[in-house]
Structures are given as structure tokens and as C-alpha cells.
Design a protein around this motif. Structure first.
Motif, PDB file in Angstrom:
ATOM      1  N   PHE A   1       1.204  -1.712   0.020  1.00 66.39           N
ATOM      2  CA  PHE A   1       0.104   0.184   0.069  1.00 66.39           C
ATOM      3  C   PHE A   1       1.064   1.455   0.294  1.00 66.39           C
ATOM      4  O   PHE A   1       0.600   2.087  -0.732  1.00 66.39           O
ATOM      5  CB  PHE A   1      -0.782  -0.254   1.208  1.00 66.39           C
ATOM      6  N   LEU A   2       1.967   1.333   0.770  1.00 65.84           N
ATOM      7  CA  LEU A   2       2.892   2.331   0.550  1.00 65.84           C
ATOM      8  C   LEU A   2       3.507   2.471  -0.302  1.00 65.84           C
ATOM      9  O   LEU A   2       3.396   3.786  -0.536  1.00 65.84           O
ATOM     10  CB  LEU A   2       4.277   2.170   1.813  1.00 65.84           C
ATOM     11  N   GLU A   3       3.862   1.070  -1.258  1.00 69.74           N
ATOM     12  CA  GLU A   3       4.279   1.851  -2.551  1.00 69.74           C
ATOM     13  C   GLU A   3       3.573   2.537  -3.212  1.00 69.74           C
ATOM     14  O   GLU A   3       4.148   3.389  -4.074  1.00 69.74           O
ATOM     15  CB  GLU A   3       4.694   0.088  -2.958  1.00 69.74           C
ATOM     16  N   THR A   4       2.644   1.495  -3.328  1.00 76.66           N
ATOM     17  CA  THR A   4       0.958   2.360  -4.336  1.00 76.66           C
ATOM     18  C   THR A   4       0.983   3.589  -3.915  1.00 76.66           C
ATOM     19  O   THR A   4       0.976   4.594  -4.807  1.00 76.66           O
ATOM     20  CB  THR A   4       0.287   1.597  -4.562  1.00 76.66           C
ATOM     21  N   PHE A   5       0.951   4.464  -2.652  1.00 73.60           N
ATOM     22  CA  PHE A   5       0.867   5.616  -2.043  1.00 73.60           C
ATOM     23  C   PHE A   5       1.646   6.516  -3.163  1.00 73.60           C
ATOM     24  O   PHE A   5       1.152   7.264  -3.796  1.00 73.60           O
ATOM     25  CB  PHE A   5       0.874   5.753  -0.807  1.00 73.60           C
ATOM     26  N   MET A   6       3.090   5.470  -2.727  1.00 72.95           N
ATOM     27  CA  MET A   6       4.405   6.952  -3.594  1.00 72.95           C
ATOM     28  C   MET A   6       3.905   7.278  -4.619  1.00 72.95           C
ATOM     29  O   MET A   6       4.467   8.452  -5.213  1.00 72.95           O
ATOM     30  CB  MET A   6       5.467   6.017  -2.570  1.00 72.95           C
ATOM     31  N   VAL A   7       3.588   6.379  -5.728  1.00 74.18           N
ATOM     32  CA  VAL A   7       3.425   6.677  -7.018  1.00 74.18           C
ATOM     33  C   VAL A   7       2.446   7.769  -7.376  1.00 74.18           C
ATOM     34  O   VAL A   7       1.715   8.204  -7.397  1.00 74.18           O
ATOM     35  CB  VAL A   7       3.404   5.600  -7.542  1.00 74.18           C
ATOM     36  N   VAL A   8       1.134   7.039  -6.250  1.00 78.17           N
ATOM     37  CA  VAL A   8      -0.176   8.143  -5.989  1.00 78.17           C
ATOM     38  C   VAL A   8       0.372   9.624  -5.980  1.00 78.17           C
ATOM     39  O   VAL A   8      -0.288  10.181  -6.952  1.00 78.17           O
ATOM     40  CB  VAL A   8      -1.557   7.745  -5.817  1.00 78.17           C
ATOM     41  N   TYR A   9       0.893   9.761  -4.903  1.00 81.25           N
ATOM     42  CA  TYR A   9       1.412  11.371  -4.599  1.00 81.25           C
ATOM     43  C   TYR A   9       2.155  12.138  -5.300  1.00 81.25           C
ATOM     44  O   TYR A   9       1.773  13.061  -5.491  1.00 81.25           O
ATOM     45  CB  TYR A   9       2.108  11.253  -3.395  1.00 81.25           C
ATOM     46  N   LYS A  10       3.273  10.667  -6.316  1.00 79.66           N
ATOM     47  CA  LYS A  10       4.391  11.340  -7.320  1.00 79.66           C
ATOM     48  C   LYS A  10       3.107  12.152  -8.806  1.00 79.66           C
ATOM     49  O   LYS A  10       3.336  13.115  -9.208  1.00 79.66           O
ATOM     50  CB  LYS A  10       5.704  11.098  -7.874  1.00 79.66           C
ATOM     51  N   THR A  11       2.422  11.071  -8.312  1.00 76.62           N
ATOM     52  CA  THR A  11       1.788  11.224 -10.117  1.00 76.62           C
ATOM     53  C   THR A  11       0.269  11.983 -10.007  1.00 76.62           C
ATOM     54  O   THR A  11      -0.070  13.110 -10.893  1.00 76.62           O
ATOM     55  CB  THR A  11       1.052  10.079 -11.042  1.00 76.62           C
ATOM     56  N   ARG A  12       0.092  12.477  -8.742  1.00 77.26           N
ATOM     57  CA  ARG A  12      -1.227  13.011  -8.388  1.00 77.26           C
ATOM     58  C   ARG A  12      -2.029  12.354  -9.586  1.00 77.26           C
ATOM     59  O   ARG A  12      -3.271  13.283 -10.273  1.00 77.26           O
ATOM     60  CB  ARG A  12      -1.079  14.476  -8.682  1.00 77.26           C
ATOM     61  N   SER A  13      -2.517  10.825  -9.655  1.00 77.07           N
ATOM     62  CA  SER A  13      -3.173  10.536 -10.408  1.00 77.07           C
ATOM     63  C   SER A  13      -3.213   8.983 -10.049  1.00 77.07           C
ATOM     64  O   SER A  13      -2.996   7.899 -10.236  1.00 77.07           O
ATOM     65  CB  SER A  13      -2.985  10.838 -12.484  1.00 77.07           C
ATOM     66  N   PHE A  14      -4.384   8.681  -9.747  1.00 78.79           N
ATOM     67  CA  PHE A  14      -4.548   7.226 -10.177  1.00 78.79           C
ATOM     68  C   PHE A  14      -4.552   6.211 -11.580  1.00 78.79           C
ATOM     69  O   PHE A  14      -4.074   5.089 -11.419  1.00 78.79           O
ATOM     70  CB  PHE A  14      -5.962   6.850  -9.365  1.00 78.79           C
TER      71      PHE A  14
END
Length: 268
Positions: free
Chosen positions: A4-17
């Protein structure tokens, strides 16, 4: 939790699901569900959903992003130490490289590594450029080598060489390119904008070797490295404007690591 943390970091960076799903090679509903599960565990909202496409990180998300990398690093360190229990201790380094790097550059680097650093063990994972950056940010790899000019905080980017792109293949209106997130995909979109190209058909392929073979079979045109061209196909030079860099990526905190610094100097 760590996934979940790995996914969160990518969402945070891209600002896009949706962009996060592309980079992680999972579905958008999976991304949304993992973020929801993380929010439930933390009892707080991490992203404000302004619209279907716009999300804004909350203050809790900003705090979590600052700490998530360290959490993942500590977890990876424990995994590595457990894996090496009882084993004789060669140092091990994990590389993440783009497909173009895998085809025209990394074999030479690997030869130098085994010759100059015989006590070093290393693993190699091939992805697209944004995938490599994501793996580095989430501590799955130690060193990345890509050709897309990505910039992000806490990651050092070092140019280690040049690569000339050319237009190759039969001009039949069809174009073949890589998926979003790749270096070739990035430069192909740049070429379309600058040359005002409107392809009759645009074919996305997530494998550089397959693009090369399709160009050789006359399926259409593609941007390719001049070091990786099929024989007997039309080639058009694109000039210095489409000379790209190969970049070595490392986390800034790795600057004090003696082994990684030795590898960086060897590659440079």
C-alpha cells in the motif's frame, strides 16, 4: 501494508490513480482500493478527490510521503539481512534499467562489473523509465539507468552517455511506439508535436525488441536508437535535437555508500 505504501508513493508523485496504475502495471480499481485500505488503517483521508481526474494530497499525505521511503528502506534492509543469514557475504546491488539500456548498454556495464568488482553480486530488472524511477523511490533497486529525462526530489541524476534517435521504417502512415512512461514513448510524442505528425494508425508496444522486429517487417515507422537498427530499412536522421542522454539514477542518501560510489565511478 508495504505494498500500500509503494502504491501511495506513486499516486502522490503522479497526482493520478490512472497514471499510478500504468506505472505499477496494475488496474486503476486496484490502486483506488489500496489507497482506501491505507486510509482506513491510518484513520484519515490522504487525497481529496476534486474530480475524476484531479486529486490533491492532504497534510497527512504530505507527512506520510516524507516518512514512507524510510519505512520501505528499513523493511528492505531487514529482508536483505534475513536473505543473507548464513551466507558468505558478497555485497549485492540491485539495478533497474530501461529496455533501451538493456539492449545497447548494460551488457558492457555488466562485463566491467564482473571484471573490476569480482566480489560484487548484482541483480537486474528491466522496466520502462518511469517504472525504474518508481522502483528506486520505493527501495526495490539501488541504481537505475534510463534515458527519459525524469526529475524528482531526493534522486540524483547523472548523465553517463549520449544516444542518437533516428526515424526508421516504411512510411506508410503507421507508427509504432512504446507505452506511456517509457523513454521512446516520450520522444515519439515530442517528435509528433514538433513535426506535426498525425499517424494513420498508432500501435503501442511495451517491448523495444518487438518494435524493432515490426519495423523490420514493414509494419510502419518508429523512433529507434541508431545503435539498435534492423538491417535494410529506410532511416532518416533527426539531428542533434533528438540526441538523448543515458542517465544514472541514485538516491541522494546513497552518496555515502562506498560500494555504490565505486559502481557509479566505474559506469561513468
Amino acid at each position: 501494508m508495504f505494498k500500500f505504501l509503494e502504491t501511495f508513493m506513486v499516486v502522490y508523485k503522479t497526482r493520478s490513480f490512472s497514471l499510478a496504475a500504468q506505472q505499477l502495471f496494475i488496474t486503476q480499481p486496484t490502486v483506488s482500493n489500496q489507497i482506501k485500505q491505507l486510509e482506513l488503517q491510518l484513520h484519515t483521508e490522504l487525497f481529496e478527490r476534486k474530480s475524476r481526474r484531479e486529486i490533491v494530497p492532504t497534510e497527512a499525505a504530505k507527512l506520510l510521503y516524507k516518512r514512507a521511503g524510510k519505512i520501505l528502506k528499513n523493511w528492505q534492509d531487514v529482508n536483505d539481512q534475513i536473505t543473507r543469514l548464513g551466507a558468505e557475504g558478497n555485497e549485492k546491488v540491485k539495478f533497474g534499467i530501461s529496455q533501451t539500456v538493456s539492449r545497447i548498454l548494460f551488457a558492457k556495464i555488466a562485463n566491467q562489473l564482473v571484471t573490476s568488482l569480482p566480489n560484487l553480486d548484482f541483480d537486474v530488472t528491466v522496466s520502462n523509465s518511469e517504472g525504474v524511477l518508481n522502483q528506486l523511490e520505493t527501495y526495490k533497486i539501488d541504481i537505475g539507468i534510463i534515458e527519459k529525462p525524469l526529475v524528482t526530489e531526493n534522486i540524483s541524476r547523472i548523465s553517463i552517455g549520449k544516444d542518437q534517435l533516428v526515424k526508421a521504417g516504411v512510411d506508410n502512415g503507421n507508427w509504432i511506439t512504446r507505452e506511456p512512461g517509457s523513454g521512446i514513448g516520450y520522444y515519439t510524442e515530442q517528435y509528433f508535436r514538433e513535426a506535426d505528425v498525425q499517424p494513420a494508425k498508432l500501435i503501442h508496444v511495451n517491448n523495444s525488441g518487438l518494435i524493432r522486429r515490426m519495423v523490420a517487417q514493414g509494419v510502419g515507422q518508429a523512433l529507434l536508437s541508431d545503435k539498435d537498427l534492423p538491417a535494410n530499412v529506410p532511416v532518416e536522421s533527426l539531428g542533434e535535437h533528438f540526441v538523448r542522454d543515458f542517465y544514472l539514477l541514485v538516491r541522494e542518501e546513497s552518496s555515502r555508500d562506498e560500494i555504490l560510489n565505486s559502481i557509479i565511478q566505474l559506469i561513468k
